[in-house]
Scaffold this motif. Structure first.
Motif, PDB file in Angstrom:
ATOM      1  N   LYS A 210      11.589   8.298 -15.393  1.00 35.79           N
ATOM      2  CA  LYS A 210      11.633   6.918 -14.917  1.00 35.79           C
ATOM      3  C   LYS A 210      10.601   6.658 -13.826  1.00 35.79           C
ATOM      4  CE  LYS A 210      16.553   6.378 -16.032  1.00 35.79           C
ATOM      5  NZ  LYS A 210      16.714   7.674 -16.701  1.00 35.79           N
ATOM      6  N   ALA A 211       9.890   7.702 -13.409  1.00 36.71           N
ATOM      7  CA  ALA A 211       8.873   7.555 -12.369  1.00 36.71           C
ATOM      8  C   ALA A 211       7.548   7.083 -12.952  1.00 36.71           C
ATOM      9  CB  ALA A 211       8.673   8.886 -11.642  1.00 36.71           C
ATOM     10  N   ASP A 212       6.668   6.617 -12.087  1.00 36.10           N
ATOM     11  CA  ASP A 212       5.326   6.203 -12.524  1.00 36.10           C
ATOM     12  C   ASP A 212       4.436   7.407 -12.794  1.00 36.10           C
ATOM     13  OD1 ASP A 212       5.446   3.170 -12.082  1.00 36.10           O
ATOM     14  OD2 ASP A 212       6.132   3.952 -10.147  1.00 36.10           O
ATOM     15  N   TYR A 213       4.633   8.467 -12.003  1.00 31.82           N
ATOM     16  CA  TYR A 213       3.841   9.687 -12.143  1.00 31.82           C
ATOM     17  C   TYR A 213       4.768  10.885 -12.026  1.00 31.82           C
ATOM     18  CZ  TYR A 213       0.283   6.316 -10.616  1.00 31.82           C
ATOM     19  OH  TYR A 213      -0.498   5.192 -10.469  1.00 31.82           O
ATOM     20  N   GLN A 214       4.355  11.992 -12.648  1.00 33.49           N
ATOM     21  CA  GLN A 214       5.062  13.255 -12.504  1.00 33.49           C
ATOM     22  C   GLN A 214       4.054  14.334 -12.101  1.00 33.49           C
ATOM     23  OE1 GLN A 214       7.685  14.409 -15.746  1.00 33.49           O
ATOM     24  NE2 GLN A 214       8.001  12.270 -16.352  1.00 33.49           N
ATOM     25  N   VAL A 215       4.444  15.178 -11.150  1.00 32.48           N
ATOM     26  CA  VAL A 215       3.578  16.285 -10.737  1.00 32.48           C
ATOM     27  C   VAL A 215       4.398  17.568 -10.709  1.00 32.48           C
ATOM     28  CG1 VAL A 215       1.983  14.858  -9.399  1.00 32.48           C
ATOM     29  CG2 VAL A 215       3.993  15.839  -8.270  1.00 32.48           C
ATOM     30  N   ASP A 216       3.804  18.652 -11.182  1.00 32.44           N
ATOM     31  CA  ASP A 216       4.482  19.945 -11.120  1.00 32.44           C
ATOM     32  C   ASP A 216       4.032  20.764  -9.918  1.00 32.44           C
ATOM     33  OD1 ASP A 216       1.917  20.566 -11.919  1.00 32.44           O
ATOM     34  OD2 ASP A 216       2.503  21.575 -13.768  1.00 32.44           O
ATOM     35  N   ARG A 217       3.084  20.221  -9.171  1.00 33.42           N
ATOM     36  CA  ARG A 217       2.626  20.825  -7.910  1.00 33.42           C
ATOM     37  C   ARG A 217       2.286  19.698  -6.951  1.00 33.42           C
ATOM     38  NH1 ARG A 217      -2.018  22.978  -7.774  1.00 33.42           N
ATOM     39  NH2 ARG A 217      -2.840  22.090  -9.710  1.00 33.42           N
ATOM     40  N   ILE A 218       2.641  19.853  -5.687  1.00 30.84           N
ATOM     41  CA  ILE A 218       2.398  18.783  -4.725  1.00 30.84           C
ATOM     42  C   ILE A 218       0.903  18.563  -4.498  1.00 30.84           C
ATOM     43  CG2 ILE A 218       2.432  20.210  -2.628  1.00 30.84           C
ATOM     44  CD1 ILE A 218       4.096  17.879  -1.350  1.00 30.84           C
ATOM     45  N   GLU A 219       0.102  19.588  -4.782  1.00 30.54           N
ATOM     46  CA  GLU A 219      -1.351  19.447  -4.592  1.00 30.54           C
ATOM     47  C   GLU A 219      -1.963  18.367  -5.475  1.00 30.54           C
ATOM     48  OE1 GLU A 219      -0.690  24.010  -4.151  1.00 30.54           O
ATOM     49  OE2 GLU A 219       0.245  22.313  -5.162  1.00 30.54           O
ATOM     50  N   LYS A 220      -1.228  17.885  -6.466  1.00 24.80           N
ATOM     51  CA  LYS A 220      -1.752  16.855  -7.364  1.00 24.80           C
ATOM     52  C   LYS A 220      -1.626  15.441  -6.796  1.00 24.80           C
ATOM     53  CE  LYS A 220      -1.100  19.451 -11.650  1.00 24.80           C
ATOM     54  NZ  LYS A 220      -0.456  19.496 -12.995  1.00 24.80           N
ATOM     55  N   ILE A 221      -0.921  15.285  -5.682  1.00 22.53           N
ATOM     56  CA  ILE A 221      -0.753  13.965  -5.079  1.00 22.53           C
ATOM     57  C   ILE A 221      -2.086  13.311  -4.712  1.00 22.53           C
ATOM     58  CG2 ILE A 221       0.274  12.659  -3.179  1.00 22.53           C
ATOM     59  CD1 ILE A 221       2.439  13.652  -4.913  1.00 22.53           C
TER      60      ILE A 221
ATOM     61  N   HIS B 265      11.842  -1.867  -4.070  1.00 21.74           N
ATOM     62  CA  HIS B 265      10.761  -2.494  -3.299  1.00 21.74           C
ATOM     63  C   HIS B 265       9.483  -2.672  -4.123  1.00 21.74           C
ATOM     64  CE1 HIS B 265      12.771  -2.558   0.621  1.00 21.74           C
ATOM     65  NE2 HIS B 265      13.334  -1.418   0.258  1.00 21.74           N
ATOM     66  N   ASN B 266       9.585  -2.401  -5.417  1.00 23.26           N
ATOM     67  CA  ASN B 266       8.439  -2.602  -6.326  1.00 23.26           C
ATOM     68  C   ASN B 266       7.200  -1.829  -5.893  1.00 23.26           C
ATOM     69  OD1 ASN B 266       9.768  -4.490  -8.119  1.00 23.26           O
ATOM     70  ND2 ASN B 266       9.635  -5.971  -6.427  1.00 23.26           N
ATOM     71  N   ILE B 267       7.413  -0.568  -5.499  1.00 23.19           N
ATOM     72  CA  ILE B 267       6.281   0.283  -5.166  1.00 23.19           C
ATOM     73  C   ILE B 267       6.268   1.457  -6.152  1.00 23.19           C
ATOM     74  CG2 ILE B 267       6.375  -0.351  -2.723  1.00 23.19           C
ATOM     75  CD1 ILE B 267       7.522   2.492  -2.182  1.00 23.19           C
ATOM     76  N   PRO B 268       5.117   2.063  -6.395  1.00 29.05           N
ATOM     77  CA  PRO B 268       5.051   3.206  -7.322  1.00 29.05           C
ATOM     78  C   PRO B 268       5.757   4.429  -6.757  1.00 29.05           C
ATOM     79  CG  PRO B 268       2.922   2.833  -6.287  1.00 29.05           C
ATOM     80  CD  PRO B 268       3.790   1.679  -5.890  1.00 29.05           C
ATOM     81  N   VAL B 269       6.162   5.320  -7.666  1.00 33.35           N
ATOM     82  CA  VAL B 269       6.888   6.517  -7.255  1.00 33.35           C
ATOM     83  C   VAL B 269       6.391   7.716  -8.044  1.00 33.35           C
ATOM     84  CG1 VAL B 269       8.765   5.935  -8.850  1.00 33.35           C
ATOM     85  CG2 VAL B 269       9.194   7.565  -7.001  1.00 33.35           C
ATOM     86  N   VAL B 270       6.243   8.833  -7.334  1.00 37.04           N
ATOM     87  CA  VAL B 270       5.844  10.106  -7.923  1.00 37.04           C
ATOM     88  C   VAL B 270       7.060  11.019  -7.977  1.00 37.04           C
ATOM     89  CG1 VAL B 270       4.361  12.133  -7.721  1.00 37.04           C
ATOM     90  CG2 VAL B 270       3.522   9.888  -6.960  1.00 37.04           C
ATOM     91  N   ALA B 271       7.350  11.570  -9.151  1.00 40.25           N
ATOM     92  CA  ALA B 271       8.448  12.518  -9.303  1.00 40.25           C
ATOM     93  C   ALA B 271       7.904  13.941  -9.249  1.00 40.25           C
ATOM     94  CB  ALA B 271       9.178  12.288 -10.621  1.00 40.25           C
ATOM     95  N   CYS B 272       8.469  14.758  -8.376  1.00 39.94           N
ATOM     96  CA  CYS B 272       8.066  16.159  -8.240  1.00 39.94           C
ATOM     97  C   CYS B 272       8.962  17.003  -9.143  1.00 39.94           C
ATOM     98  CB  CYS B 272       8.199  16.602  -6.791  1.00 39.94           C
ATOM     99  SG  CYS B 272       7.149  15.659  -5.656  1.00 39.94           S
TER     100      CYS B 272
ATOM    101  N   GLU C 155       0.814  -1.216   0.000  1.00 34.75           N
ATOM    102  CA  GLU C 155       0.000   0.000   0.000  1.00 34.75           C
ATOM    103  C   GLU C 155       0.850   1.269   0.000  1.00 34.75           C
ATOM    104  OE1 GLU C 155      -2.421  -0.411   3.428  1.00 34.75           O
ATOM    105  OE2 GLU C 155      -3.563  -2.107   2.632  1.00 34.75           O
ATOM    106  N   ALA C 156       2.151   1.131  -0.266  1.00 34.78           N
ATOM    107  CA  ALA C 156       3.065   2.267  -0.150  1.00 34.78           C
ATOM    108  C   ALA C 156       3.303   2.961  -1.485  1.00 34.78           C
ATOM    109  CB  ALA C 156       4.395   1.807   0.432  1.00 34.78           C
ATOM    110  N   ILE C 157       3.657   4.233  -1.395  1.00 35.77           N
ATOM    111  CA  ILE C 157       4.046   5.019  -2.577  1.00 35.77           C
ATOM    112  C   ILE C 157       5.132   5.997  -2.148  1.00 35.77           C
ATOM    113  CG2 ILE C 157       2.197   6.711  -2.200  1.00 35.77           C
ATOM    114  CD1 ILE C 157       2.042   6.962  -5.291  1.00 35.77           C
ATOM    115  N   MET C 158       6.137   6.156  -2.993  1.00 40.03           N
ATOM    116  CA  MET C 158       7.251   7.057  -2.712  1.00 40.03           C
ATOM    117  C   MET C 158       7.046   8.365  -3.465  1.00 40.03           C
ATOM    118  SD  MET C 158      10.301   7.283  -1.191  1.00 40.03           S
ATOM    119  CE  MET C 158      11.141   8.880  -1.134  1.00 40.03           C
ATOM    120  N   VAL C 159       7.378   9.486  -2.814  1.00 42.99           N
ATOM    121  CA  VAL C 159       7.277  10.805  -3.447  1.00 42.99           C
ATOM    122  C   VAL C 159       8.622  11.510  -3.298  1.00 42.99           C
ATOM    123  CG1 VAL C 159       6.073  13.015  -3.505  1.00 42.99           C
ATOM    124  CG2 VAL C 159       4.829  10.940  -2.832  1.00 42.99           C
ATOM    125  N   GLY C 160       9.233  11.869  -4.434  1.00 41.00           N
ATOM    126  CA  GLY C 160      10.528  12.537  -4.377  1.00 41.00           C
ATOM    127  C   GLY C 160      10.838  13.261  -5.670  1.00 41.00           C
ATOM    128  N   ASP C 161      12.061  13.777  -5.761  1.00 42.19           N
ATOM    129  CA  ASP C 161      12.411  14.560  -6.950  1.00 42.19           C
ATOM    130  C   ASP C 161      13.697  14.106  -7.630  1.00 42.19           C
ATOM    131  OD1 ASP C 161      13.973  15.610  -4.716  1.00 42.19           O
ATOM    132  OD2 ASP C 161      14.597  17.179  -6.109  1.00 42.19           O
TER     133      ASP C 161
END
Length: 210
Positions: A193-204, A174-181, A157-163
């Motif tokens: 290389k991330a699963d998702y990309q966001v240009d604002r943290i409010e999109k998480i 660890h085979n978990i999804p990752v969001v690139a900021c 149930e985990a997801i990583m958020v970083g840049d």
């Protein structure tokens, strides 16, 4: 509900202006060492301790690095006190995620002193459950931090958020999804290389709702 693991610099905070000033103050009586530029400091975010210092002050001896680190921490505490170094929307997004029932924590390659400084100076400690960093666990890489988290929380149930790529690399281990900021300090070739990309943290929250 998800376990959301946040990187710090380039994701939640931008301390680079204050950090560069603290580093220059720490180096004042070491004229043989070149003051690092803000570009150098930002490019070093995401590196582990020894690699960070090797890039920021490459000519410093191990003994000098120890002195610089202590001075840097002291000056940084003074410079950040009372200042807002959060990226826009961070506090509101953390509150939204917490209200939605998600578990929030940290996964940063920093030391414990820096982690505590960020959480307490920015008044965001209340949002995080078991916030840890590489220094907390004496680990070697960011994936080690995730492993410790997964001793207490469900990995599925985990997801990583970083840049930076180190965040993506840890998530992949660890085979978990990752969001690139993309507002952070990484580069497009890292973010792609991330699963998702966001240009604002409010999109998480939008990503978690899918």
């Amino acid at each position: 509900m998800a376990l959301i693991l946040f990187d710090l610099d380039g994701t939640l905070v931008d301390s680079s202006d204050h950090l560069i000033e603290a580093l220059h103050l720490a180096l004042e009586d070491m004229p043989h060492l070149e003051d690092p530029s803000i570009e150098t400091v930002r490019s070093a975010y995401g590196l582990t301790g020894n690699d960070f210092w090797a890039k920021v002050v490459p000519e410093a001896s191990p003994q000098e690095v120890t002195i610089i680190r202590k001075r840097r921490s002291m000056f940084l505490n003074q410079l950040v006190k009372g200042k807002n170094i959060l990226f826009p929307g961070v506090r509101e997004t953390l509150q939204t995620l917490k209200d939605q029932g998600h578990v929030l924590s940290t996964a940063s390659n920093c030391g414990t002193h820096y982690l505590d400084m960020v959480l307490d100076s920015q008044n965001i400690r209340e949002y995080f459950t078991n916030p840890i960093c590489l220094g907390t666990i004496n680990g070697e890489k960011k994936a080690d931090i995730l492993e410790v988290h997964f001793d207490h929380f469900e990995e599925e149930e985990a997801i990583m958020v970083g840049d930076r790529y180190s965040d993506i690399e840890a998530a992949r281990a660890h085979n978990i999804p990752v969001v690139a900021c993309t507002y952070g300090f990484g580069q497009p070739d890292e973010w792609e290389k991330a699963d998702y990309q966001v240009d604002r943290i409010e999109k998480i929250p939008e990503i978690l709702a899918r």
